[in-house]
Scaffold this motif. Structure first.
Motif, PDB file in Angstrom:
ATOM      1  N   ALA A 125      44.196  71.473  48.344  1.00 23.69           N
ATOM      2  CA  ALA A 125      44.717  70.258  48.981  1.00 23.69           C
ATOM      3  C   ALA A 125      43.661  69.171  48.878  1.00 23.69           C
ATOM      4  O   ALA A 125      42.472  69.458  48.664  1.00 23.69           O
ATOM      5  CB  ALA A 125      45.062  70.533  50.445  1.00 23.69           C
ATOM      6  N   LEU A 126      44.076  67.940  49.035  1.00 26.32           N
ATOM      7  CA  LEU A 126      43.128  66.830  49.025  1.00 26.32           C
ATOM      8  C   LEU A 126      42.358  66.809  50.338  1.00 26.32           C
ATOM      9  O   LEU A 126      42.935  67.005  51.423  1.00 26.32           O
ATOM     10  CB  LEU A 126      43.857  65.508  48.825  1.00 26.32           C
ATOM     11  CG  LEU A 126      44.545  65.326  47.470  1.00 26.32           C
ATOM     12  CD1 LEU A 126      45.417  64.069  47.482  1.00 26.32           C
ATOM     13  CD2 LEU A 126      43.510  65.245  46.348  1.00 26.32           C
ATOM     14  N   TYR A 127      41.081  66.545  50.247  1.00 27.03           N
ATOM     15  CA  TYR A 127      40.244  66.446  51.441  1.00 27.03           C
ATOM     16  C   TYR A 127      40.562  65.128  52.164  1.00 27.03           C
ATOM     17  O   TYR A 127      40.579  64.067  51.551  1.00 27.03           O
ATOM     18  CB  TYR A 127      38.771  66.479  51.037  1.00 27.03           C
ATOM     19  CG  TYR A 127      37.813  66.242  52.169  1.00 27.03           C
ATOM     20  CD1 TYR A 127      37.679  67.167  53.198  1.00 27.03           C
ATOM     21  CD2 TYR A 127      37.022  65.095  52.207  1.00 27.03           C
ATOM     22  CE1 TYR A 127      36.784  66.952  54.230  1.00 27.03           C
ATOM     23  CE2 TYR A 127      36.128  64.867  53.233  1.00 27.03           C
ATOM     24  CZ  TYR A 127      36.013  65.800  54.246  1.00 27.03           C
ATOM     25  OH  TYR A 127      35.144  65.588  55.276  1.00 27.03           O
ATOM     26  N   GLY A 128      40.817  65.205  53.473  1.00 22.87           N
ATOM     27  CA  GLY A 128      41.131  63.995  54.224  1.00 22.87           C
ATOM     28  C   GLY A 128      42.396  63.338  53.723  1.00 22.87           C
ATOM     29  O   GLY A 128      42.434  62.121  53.503  1.00 22.87           O
ATOM     30  N   ALA A 129      43.443  64.121  53.560  1.00 19.53           N
ATOM     31  CA  ALA A 129      44.655  63.651  52.878  1.00 19.53           C
ATOM     32  C   ALA A 129      45.376  62.522  53.605  1.00 19.53           C
ATOM     33  O   ALA A 129      46.075  61.725  52.970  1.00 19.53           O
ATOM     34  CB  ALA A 129      45.613  64.817  52.665  1.00 19.53           C
ATOM     35  N   GLY A 155      34.185  70.169  51.436  1.00 18.69           N
ATOM     36  CA  GLY A 155      35.381  69.544  50.869  1.00 18.69           C
ATOM     37  C   GLY A 155      36.657  70.303  51.094  1.00 18.69           C
ATOM     38  O   GLY A 155      37.674  70.024  50.458  1.00 18.69           O
ATOM     39  N   ASP A 156      36.608  71.277  52.016  1.00 15.60           N
ATOM     40  CA  ASP A 156      37.802  72.025  52.389  1.00 15.60           C
ATOM     41  C   ASP A 156      38.446  72.624  51.153  1.00 15.60           C
ATOM     42  O   ASP A 156      37.806  73.367  50.425  1.00 15.60           O
ATOM     43  CB  ASP A 156      38.765  71.098  53.149  1.00 15.60           C
ATOM     44  CG  ASP A 156      39.787  71.889  53.947  1.00 15.60           C
ATOM     45  OD1 ASP A 156      39.550  73.087  54.164  1.00 15.60           O
ATOM     46  OD2 ASP A 156      40.807  71.315  54.333  1.00 15.60           O
ATOM     47  N   LYS A 157      39.709  72.317  50.890  1.00 15.28           N
ATOM     48  CA  LYS A 157      40.427  72.949  49.786  1.00 15.28           C
ATOM     49  C   LYS A 157      40.462  72.100  48.519  1.00 15.28           C
ATOM     50  O   LYS A 157      41.170  72.423  47.585  1.00 15.28           O
ATOM     51  CB  LYS A 157      41.860  73.263  50.219  1.00 15.28           C
ATOM     52  CG  LYS A 157      41.965  74.318  51.310  1.00 15.28           C
ATOM     53  CD  LYS A 157      43.428  74.616  51.601  1.00 15.28           C
ATOM     54  CE  LYS A 157      43.562  75.746  52.607  1.00 15.28           C
ATOM     55  NZ  LYS A 157      44.981  76.069  52.877  1.00 15.28           N
ATOM     56  N   ILE A 172      30.609  68.831  41.998  1.00 10.94           N
ATOM     57  CA  ILE A 172      31.962  69.376  41.867  1.00 10.94           C
ATOM     58  C   ILE A 172      32.370  69.294  40.400  1.00 10.94           C
ATOM     59  O   ILE A 172      32.589  68.193  39.874  1.00 10.94           O
ATOM     60  CB  ILE A 172      32.968  68.599  42.724  1.00 10.94           C
ATOM     61  CG1 ILE A 172      32.509  68.530  44.185  1.00 10.94           C
ATOM     62  CG2 ILE A 172      34.350  69.260  42.632  1.00 10.94           C
ATOM     63  CD1 ILE A 172      33.380  67.630  45.056  1.00 10.94           C
ATOM     64  N   GLU A 173      32.488  70.425  39.740  1.00 15.31           N
ATOM     65  CA  GLU A 173      32.922  70.429  38.340  1.00 15.31           C
ATOM     66  C   GLU A 173      34.439  70.257  38.221  1.00 15.31           C
ATOM     67  O   GLU A 173      34.920  69.499  37.391  1.00 15.31           O
ATOM     68  CB  GLU A 173      32.489  71.732  37.665  1.00 15.31           C
ATOM     69  CG  GLU A 173      32.980  71.889  36.227  1.00 15.31           C
ATOM     70  CD  GLU A 173      32.505  70.779  35.304  1.00 15.31           C
ATOM     71  OE1 GLU A 173      31.395  70.266  35.509  1.00 15.31           O
ATOM     72  OE2 GLU A 173      33.268  70.412  34.384  1.00 15.31           O
ATOM     73  N   PHE A 174      35.178  70.978  39.052  1.00 18.97           N
ATOM     74  CA  PHE A 174      36.639  70.834  39.058  1.00 18.97           C
ATOM     75  C   PHE A 174      37.094  70.558  40.480  1.00 18.97           C
ATOM     76  O   PHE A 174      36.643  71.227  41.423  1.00 18.97           O
ATOM     77  CB  PHE A 174      37.325  72.116  38.564  1.00 18.97           C
ATOM     78  CG  PHE A 174      37.136  72.407  37.115  1.00 18.97           C
ATOM     79  CD1 PHE A 174      37.807  71.668  36.141  1.00 18.97           C
ATOM     80  CD2 PHE A 174      36.291  73.427  36.704  1.00 18.97           C
ATOM     81  CE1 PHE A 174      37.631  71.939  34.789  1.00 18.97           C
ATOM     82  CE2 PHE A 174      36.107  73.701  35.355  1.00 18.97           C
ATOM     83  CZ  PHE A 174      36.781  72.956  34.395  1.00 18.97           C
ATOM     84  N   ARG A 175      37.979  69.586  40.641  1.00 20.05           N
ATOM     85  CA  ARG A 175      38.564  69.346  41.966  1.00 20.05           C
ATOM     86  C   ARG A 175      40.045  69.045  41.828  1.00 20.05           C
ATOM     87  O   ARG A 175      40.537  68.665  40.752  1.00 20.05           O
ATOM     88  CB  ARG A 175      37.821  68.240  42.726  1.00 20.05           C
ATOM     89  CG  ARG A 175      37.864  66.855  42.121  1.00 20.05           C
ATOM     90  CD  ARG A 175      36.967  65.918  42.935  1.00 20.05           C
ATOM     91  NE  ARG A 175      36.926  64.571  42.420  1.00 20.05           N
ATOM     92  CZ  ARG A 175      37.599  63.536  42.923  1.00 20.05           C
ATOM     93  NH1 ARG A 175      38.390  63.700  43.977  1.00 20.05           N
ATOM     94  NH2 ARG A 175      37.499  62.332  42.402  1.00 20.05           N
ATOM     95  N   TYR A 176      40.722  69.214  42.939  1.00 20.10           N
ATOM     96  CA  TYR A 176      42.180  69.149  42.948  1.00 20.10           C
ATOM     97  C   TYR A 176      42.700  67.780  42.506  1.00 20.10           C
ATOM     98  O   TYR A 176      43.718  67.689  41.809  1.00 20.10           O
ATOM     99  CB  TYR A 176      42.677  69.488  44.349  1.00 20.10           C
ATOM    100  CG  TYR A 176      44.164  69.657  44.479  1.00 20.10           C
ATOM    101  CD1 TYR A 176      44.853  70.566  43.678  1.00 20.10           C
ATOM    102  CD2 TYR A 176      44.880  68.927  45.424  1.00 20.10           C
ATOM    103  CE1 TYR A 176      46.218  70.736  43.813  1.00 20.10           C
ATOM    104  CE2 TYR A 176      46.238  69.091  45.571  1.00 20.10           C
ATOM    105  CZ  TYR A 176      46.915  69.989  44.763  1.00 20.10           C
ATOM    106  OH  TYR A 176      48.267  70.151  44.901  1.00 20.10           O
TER     107      TYR A 176
END
Length: 630
Positions: free
Chosen positions: A273-277, A299-301, A492-496
């Motif tokens: 999920a996005l952090y602080g969506a 960064g949560d999810k 962060i190499e990969f993020r949502y």
């Protein structure tokens, strides 16, 4: 890390000499493959070395290559963002050179090392679950390596197993495969990794099923773009004739589909999920965005794979904080302030009152945003009460990415001022001067000496020359440690968010997939930035979102490459700055005006089309066909 070469040599000896008779005698000073990989600690040690070699374009990635945080890391702080339109260096005006951003010998070293592991896995006396995990990880690492090679060189030699030296060097030479075959092999390896890896808990620093899917999402989008947009910058020559570089537009559809499916695997998992969506305000959105990169582990999810810079020191820390802090927070380090975000980037960020449109900064009532001629007393400049009021109402991510004039950083207002306009209307710009009016002294750079301001003075090359300093990734909480490799912010190499943007682009460019879900992905990211109005899924909207959401994550360079836009975006191009001036004509009120200019002391930049590929190193020895125009 120093033990790895010895272990690798031992393992190679095991693989090469595992035949019968006298060679069946086990040496007492070497480690057998089954001993190394049968021991969890041995696996961790070997895997750590493979992970370390992964070509992650992180805080230690510069134009000389990867892991530039050992030995002498003094490269002047010239980051990849500075060969795009995201930033300029405070001193250097360099652009893309033929020798920049290579990864050839290192790439094939990593491939050799991972092939040794992959070939040994079937022989290991370990449980099947561990074999499967090692199989997945080795496939991921090999896919990552070939992705890095393909996007630089096009088609490359595909060495799928460990090579055995039999005394004939020529037998070890492998010709280049076509660019399409190379990308197809990357896709195949990603699928192997996805099939063999477990979902994981999202907290591990080792790859999972979803990390492999994120790699496939990124790589497939790159391949699709090269195929679709090859005709924007067509090349000729033997490498093209042999299809070692280039693909056809008809090849794009399969790669877009691969990107969509890999992205959907992640999106539909519900694991991310996005952090602080859903921020309550743009101010909260800006802080959420800053925090995501300042502390990726919180960064949560959103984070899918993090590279740790856990310890300060040689090969473990990095140098972002010493190179890119504004001059006022240098804490004794002599060379801060190198990363200067451009006005070109700042103009892209939307205003909340005009969603879906870039919002160039308007400085005069005449409204000419293409006037870069400097201060003109005949124009009507808009006066503002503070040096950052002109940016209010723009996308929260701007405030989380850049330090704007007069905004606080580490408890100190960062003074970025280029001059003043005297009461008689004369402008004094980018010259160190002062004037006293009614008993108060005013300084062109906003303060009396170099430790009190961060803009436009050329002293030491330490001050921004664009009007903006750098914030994203920077450690806000701790003072700068004035030494090499002291920063420990993780990368962060990969993020949502990148996966969502890959998905949106693949859908809109291919005209396939679920357009409603792709539009939702696009607007979910904008909602996280404080936007409340949805915008349609269009190519332009997706590309603007990529530029602002992924700014300084070393994506812009490759976006320009894969979409074949570099040579048109950079055709004798100048980048731009904004000059904040205190308007002393308004005294006793404190007022500021702003002037749009070309970046001071800069030259036009032109991207040569041959730079869409790097040259193949060592062709005199390896006999490979070089890329066009080299």
């Amino acid at each position: 890390m120093q033990t790895f070469p010895k272990i690798l040599t031992c393992l190679l000896a095991v693989m090469l000499f595992s035949c019968k008779s006298v060679l069946d005698l086990k040496p007492t000073d070497k480690i057998l493959a089954e001993d190394l990989f049968g021991d969890p600690e041995g696996v961790k040690l070997y895997m750590a070395n493979l992970y370390y070699q992964l070509p992650m374009e992180d805080f230690a990635y510069f134009r000389a290559g990867f892991n530039q945080n050992g030995g002498d890391p003094n490269n002047g702080g010239f980051a990849p963002a500075m060969v795009t339109d995201e930033a300029v260096h405070s001193e250097f005006g360099d652009f893309v050179g033929d020798g920049d951003f290579h990864w050839w010998d290192q790439g094939y070293k990593l491939i050799r090392d991972v092939n040794l592991l992959a070939d040994a896995i079937p022989t290991l006396q370990i449980i099947e679950a561990d074999k499967k995990k090692l199989t997945g990880e080795s496939a991921f690492i090999k896919a990552f390596a070939y992705f890095a090679l393909a996007k630089r060189y096009g088609g490359v030699p595909l060495i799928k197993q460990t090579q055995q030296y039999t005394g004939d060097v020529e037998s070890l030479k492998v010709p280049r495969s076509t660019e399409k075959a190379t990308w197809d092999y990357v896709m195949e390896l990603c699928d192997q990794a996805i099939d063999n890896l477990e979902p994981g808990d999202g907290k591990s620093r080792r790859v999972t099923k979803y990390t492999a899917a994120a790699l496939k999402s990124r790589a497939a989008l790159h391949a699709a773009s090269v195929a679709k947009f090859w005709s924007r910058a067509p090349m000729s020559g033997p490498a093209v004739t042999d299809k070692l570089v280039g693909m056809t537009a008809g090849d794009a559809a399969a790669y877009y589909t691969a990107c969509i499916q890999a992205s959907e695997l992640i999106i539909n998992s519900g694991a991310f999920a996005l952090y602080g969506a859903n921020p309550a305000s743009p101010e909260e959105a800006a802080e959420n965005y800053r925090m995501l990169f300042a502390n990726p582990n919180g960064g949560d999810k959103e984070t899918i794979l993090i590279k740790g810079f856990t310890l300060p020191g040689n090969l473990t820390g990095h140098n972002y904080d010493i190179w890119y802090q504004p001059a006022q927070s240098a804490n004794g380090w002599p060379h801060p302030g190198r990363m200067n975000p451009t006005l070109d980037l700042v103009d892209l960020y939307e205003r909340y009152d005009n969603p879906g449109q870039s919002a160039p900064v308007v400085t005069t009532t005449e409204g000419d945003i293409n006037d870069y001629g400097g201060f003109n007393a005949g124009l009507h400049y808009i006066q503002y009460d503070s040096p950052n009021d002109i940016f209010k109402g723009k996308d929260a991510r701007l405030w989380g990415t850049a330090i704007l004039p007069g905004t606080p950083w580490k408890g100190t207002p960062i003074i970025i001022q280029a001059g003043y306009v005297l009461p008689n209307g004369q402008a004094v710009v980018r010259t160190k001067a002062e004037t006293t009016i009614n008993g108060t002294t005013y300084y062109t750079y906003g303060a009396a000496n170099t430790s009190q301001y961060s803009g436009f003075d050329s002293y030491g090359g330490n001050n921004t020359r664009t009007g903006f300093s750098f914030k994203k990734f920077m450690n806000h909480a701790a003072p700068v440690m004035a030494g090499w490799n002291q920063s420990t912010t993780d990368y962060i190499e990969f993020r949502y968010a990148e996966v969502l943007l890959n998905y949106a682009e693949a859908v809109v460019e291919s005209g396939t997939g679920n357009a409603a879900e792709a539009a939702k992905a696009l607007n979910d990211i904008r909602r996280r930035a404080g936007h409340t109005t949805a915008i349609p899924l269009t190519v332009a909207n997706v590309q603007r979102e990529r530029r602002v959401e992924l700014a300084f994550e070393n994506k812009r360079f490759w976006d320009l490459i894969r979409r074949r836009e570099f040579h048109t975006e950079f055709n004798n191009r100048l980048l731009h700055s904004i000059l904040p001036l205190q308007d002393l004509r308004a005294l006793p009120a404190t007022k500021y005006i702003f002037v749009r200019v070309v970046v001071p002391n800069s030259n036009p930049k032109t991207f040569p089309e041959r730079s869409y590929y790097r040259y193949i190193p060592g062709i005199a020895g390896n006999g490979l066909v070089n890329n066009p125009q080299y």
